[in-house]
Write a protein that holds these residues in place. Sequence first.
Motif, PDB file in Angstrom:
ATOM      1  N   GLY A  43       0.806  -1.226   0.000  1.00  0.00           N
ATOM      2  CA  GLY A  43       0.000   0.000   0.000  1.00  0.00           C
ATOM      3  C   GLY A  43       0.832   1.265   0.000  1.00  0.00           C
ATOM      4  O   GLY A  43       0.377   2.320  -0.448  1.00  0.00           O
ATOM      5  N   PHE A  44       2.060   1.223   0.497  1.00  0.00           N
ATOM      6  CA  PHE A  44       2.904   2.404   0.593  1.00  0.00           C
ATOM      7  C   PHE A  44       3.979   2.471  -0.486  1.00  0.00           C
ATOM      8  O   PHE A  44       4.698   3.454  -0.581  1.00  0.00           O
ATOM      9  CB  PHE A  44       3.593   2.462   1.958  1.00  0.00           C
ATOM     10  N   ASP A  45       4.106   1.446  -1.285  1.00  0.00           N
ATOM     11  CA  ASP A  45       5.155   1.395  -2.299  1.00  0.00           C
ATOM     12  C   ASP A  45       4.619   1.924  -3.632  1.00  0.00           C
ATOM     13  O   ASP A  45       3.740   1.304  -4.231  1.00  0.00           O
ATOM     14  CB  ASP A  45       5.634  -0.053  -2.458  1.00  0.00           C
ATOM     15  N   PRO A  46       5.158   3.058  -4.110  1.00  0.00           N
ATOM     16  CA  PRO A  46       4.640   3.610  -5.367  1.00  0.00           C
ATOM     17  C   PRO A  46       5.003   2.750  -6.593  1.00  0.00           C
ATOM     18  O   PRO A  46       4.264   2.725  -7.575  1.00  0.00           O
ATOM     19  CB  PRO A  46       5.284   4.992  -5.466  1.00  0.00           C
ATOM     20  N   SER A  47       6.123   2.028  -6.530  1.00  0.00           N
ATOM     21  CA  SER A  47       6.519   1.232  -7.698  1.00  0.00           C
ATOM     22  C   SER A  47       5.765  -0.086  -7.771  1.00  0.00           C
ATOM     23  O   SER A  47       5.657  -0.693  -8.833  1.00  0.00           O
ATOM     24  CB  SER A  47       8.027   0.959  -7.660  1.00  0.00           C
ATOM     25  N   GLY A  48       5.270  -0.571  -6.659  1.00  0.00           N
ATOM     26  CA  GLY A  48       4.538  -1.832  -6.618  1.00  0.00           C
ATOM     27  C   GLY A  48       5.407  -3.072  -6.645  1.00  0.00           C
ATOM     28  O   GLY A  48       4.897  -4.177  -6.771  1.00  0.00           O
ATOM     29  N   MET A  49       6.711  -2.941  -6.504  1.00  0.00           N
ATOM     30  CA  MET A  49       7.616  -4.089  -6.557  1.00  0.00           C
ATOM     31  C   MET A  49       8.065  -4.572  -5.173  1.00  0.00           C
ATOM     32  O   MET A  49       8.442  -5.727  -5.026  1.00  0.00           O
ATOM     33  CB  MET A  49       8.862  -3.738  -7.375  1.00  0.00           C
ATOM     34  N   LEU A  50       8.045  -3.685  -4.187  1.00  0.00           N
ATOM     35  CA  LEU A  50       8.555  -4.060  -2.864  1.00  0.00           C
ATOM     36  C   LEU A  50       7.649  -5.089  -2.181  1.00  0.00           C
ATOM     37  O   LEU A  50       8.132  -6.035  -1.562  1.00  0.00           O
ATOM     38  CB  LEU A  50       8.723  -2.812  -1.988  1.00  0.00           C
ATOM     39  N   GLY A  51       6.340  -4.920  -2.290  1.00  0.00           N
ATOM     40  CA  GLY A  51       5.398  -5.843  -1.665  1.00  0.00           C
ATOM     41  C   GLY A  51       5.552  -7.273  -2.159  1.00  0.00           C
ATOM     42  O   GLY A  51       5.728  -8.206  -1.367  1.00  0.00           O
ATOM     43  N   PRO A  52       5.495  -7.496  -3.484  1.00  0.00           N
ATOM     44  CA  PRO A  52       5.686  -8.862  -3.988  1.00  0.00           C
ATOM     45  C   PRO A  52       7.073  -9.429  -3.672  1.00  0.00           C
ATOM     46  O   PRO A  52       7.212 -10.624  -3.405  1.00  0.00           O
ATOM     47  CB  PRO A  52       5.482  -8.735  -5.499  1.00  0.00           C
ATOM     48  N   SER A  53       8.087  -8.563  -3.679  1.00  0.00           N
ATOM     49  CA  SER A  53       9.445  -9.029  -3.350  1.00  0.00           C
ATOM     50  C   SER A  53       9.514  -9.517  -1.910  1.00  0.00           C
ATOM     51  O   SER A  53      10.075 -10.578  -1.634  1.00  0.00           O
ATOM     52  CB  SER A  53      10.470  -7.918  -3.575  1.00  0.00           C
ATOM     53  N   LEU A  54       8.951  -8.736  -0.980  1.00  0.00           N
ATOM     54  CA  LEU A  54       8.940  -9.157   0.434  1.00  0.00           C
ATOM     55  C   LEU A  54       8.095 -10.412   0.627  1.00  0.00           C
ATOM     56  O   LEU A  54       8.414 -11.266   1.453  1.00  0.00           O
ATOM     57  CB  LEU A  54       8.437  -8.029   1.324  1.00  0.00           C
ATOM     58  N   PHE A  55       7.011 -10.543  -0.128  1.00  0.00           N
ATOM     59  CA  PHE A  55       6.181 -11.739  -0.041  1.00  0.00           C
ATOM     60  C   PHE A  55       6.983 -12.971  -0.453  1.00  0.00           C
ATOM     61  O   PHE A  55       6.975 -13.992   0.240  1.00  0.00           O
ATOM     62  CB  PHE A  55       4.946 -11.579  -0.931  1.00  0.00           C
ATOM     63  N   LEU A  56       7.701 -12.883  -1.546  1.00  0.00           N
ATOM     64  CA  LEU A  56       8.503 -14.018  -2.014  1.00  0.00           C
ATOM     65  C   LEU A  56       9.644 -14.337  -1.051  1.00  0.00           C
ATOM     66  O   LEU A  56       9.941 -15.511  -0.797  1.00  0.00           O
ATOM     67  CB  LEU A  56       9.056 -13.743  -3.416  1.00  0.00           C
ATOM     68  N   VAL A  57      10.278 -13.306  -0.494  1.00  0.00           N
ATOM     69  CA  VAL A  57      11.342 -13.536   0.495  1.00  0.00           C
ATOM     70  C   VAL A  57      10.765 -14.205   1.739  1.00  0.00           C
ATOM     71  O   VAL A  57      11.360 -15.125   2.298  1.00  0.00           O
ATOM     72  CB  VAL A  57      12.063 -12.213   0.846  1.00  0.00           C
ATOM     73  N   GLY A  58       9.587 -13.768   2.175  1.00  0.00           N
ATOM     74  CA  GLY A  58       8.935 -14.381   3.335  1.00  0.00           C
ATOM     75  C   GLY A  58       8.602 -15.844   3.103  1.00  0.00           C
ATOM     76  O   GLY A  58       8.810 -16.693   3.976  1.00  0.00           O
ATOM     77  N   ILE A  59       8.089 -16.161   1.919  1.00  0.00           N
ATOM     78  CA  ILE A  59       7.775 -17.554   1.584  1.00  0.00           C
ATOM     79  C   ILE A  59       9.061 -18.383   1.554  1.00  0.00           C
ATOM     80  O   ILE A  59       9.114 -19.499   2.085  1.00  0.00           O
ATOM     81  CB  ILE A  59       7.037 -17.645   0.231  1.00  0.00           C
ATOM     82  N   PHE A  60      10.110 -17.839   0.927  1.00  0.00           N
ATOM     83  CA  PHE A  60      11.387 -18.554   0.861  1.00  0.00           C
ATOM     84  C   PHE A  60      11.935 -18.842   2.255  1.00  0.00           C
ATOM     85  O   PHE A  60      12.358 -19.967   2.545  1.00  0.00           O
ATOM     86  CB  PHE A  60      12.414 -17.747   0.050  1.00  0.00           C
ATOM     87  N   LEU A  61      11.921 -17.830   3.144  1.00  0.00           N
ATOM     88  CA  LEU A  61      12.445 -18.028   4.501  1.00  0.00           C
ATOM     89  C   LEU A  61      11.602 -19.027   5.284  1.00  0.00           C
ATOM     90  O   LEU A  61      12.140 -19.821   6.063  1.00  0.00           O
ATOM     91  CB  LEU A  61      12.531 -16.691   5.234  1.00  0.00           C
ATOM     92  N   THR A  62      10.299 -18.998   5.089  1.00  0.00           N
ATOM     93  CA  THR A  62       9.429 -19.956   5.771  1.00  0.00           C
ATOM     94  C   THR A  62       9.763 -21.386   5.350  1.00  0.00           C
ATOM     95  O   THR A  62       9.900 -22.274   6.193  1.00  0.00           O
ATOM     96  CB  THR A  62       7.950 -19.647   5.463  1.00  0.00           C
ATOM     97  N   VAL A  63       9.906 -21.612   4.062  1.00  0.00           N
ATOM     98  CA  VAL A  63      10.232 -22.953   3.570  1.00  0.00           C
ATOM     99  C   VAL A  63      11.644 -23.352   3.987  1.00  0.00           C
ATOM    100  O   VAL A  63      11.889 -24.488   4.404  1.00  0.00           O
ATOM    101  CB  VAL A  63      10.064 -23.024   2.031  1.00  0.00           C
ATOM    102  N   PHE A  64      12.591 -22.404   3.926  1.00  0.00           N
ATOM    103  CA  PHE A  64      13.985 -22.699   4.257  1.00  0.00           C
ATOM    104  C   PHE A  64      14.134 -23.138   5.714  1.00  0.00           C
ATOM    105  O   PHE A  64      14.797 -24.129   6.006  1.00  0.00           O
ATOM    106  CB  PHE A  64      14.861 -21.469   3.991  1.00  0.00           C
ATOM    107  N   PHE A  65      13.504 -22.397   6.632  1.00  0.00           N
ATOM    108  CA  PHE A  65      13.636 -22.757   8.045  1.00  0.00           C
ATOM    109  C   PHE A  65      12.635 -23.836   8.474  1.00  0.00           C
ATOM    110  O   PHE A  65      12.899 -24.604   9.396  1.00  0.00           O
ATOM    111  CB  PHE A  65      13.498 -21.519   8.934  1.00  0.00           C
TER     112      PHE A  65
END
Length: 183
Positions: A43-65
Amino acid sequence: MINDIICECLVKKKLDAVRIVEIVTVFGGGFFLSIVLYALIGGFDPSGMLGPSLFLVGIFLTVFFGRHLITVEYEYAYFDGEISFDRITAKSKRKHLTNVSMKSVEKIGRPGDSSIERLKVTRTRNYSSSIADKDTIFIYFKDTSTGDNVLLYFTPNQKMLDAMKTTVSATVYREAFSKTKKN
């Protein structure tokens, strides 16, 4: 020495209800936090790329750990009258748990044995595939480093049981594995 007996055994921890709840909680919590981060940052990212990037990093870290919860194995190594217990998670990370001198073992038996209730246990450790497994046994001993009376469950193979027989007290072994138990 030529008379030393060396024996190793590797068992996989079985999935029971408690472990399944742990796994679902960790993965569910990780996915939920990833979605929350996506919604908040998106909601705060004007480019719209930070949200999906953080979502993918969160999913990766969840699966990794989270993978460390799914594949848990225990390795037992018997050498010169001592059993070493190690935990291996995700087939990549090894942690040494404890060493037990078989001369300090006071009682051996099966988990359903009524004599467990009479033991003065201060700490219980479960390094078995499952308590309900027919091959799981317990050993009761006094831990020299902490002074605790420990009840330890593990699932050895027959070769390890035969190796233990040479070191543990004959009376203790006979009480545990005699075919004609007194009622």
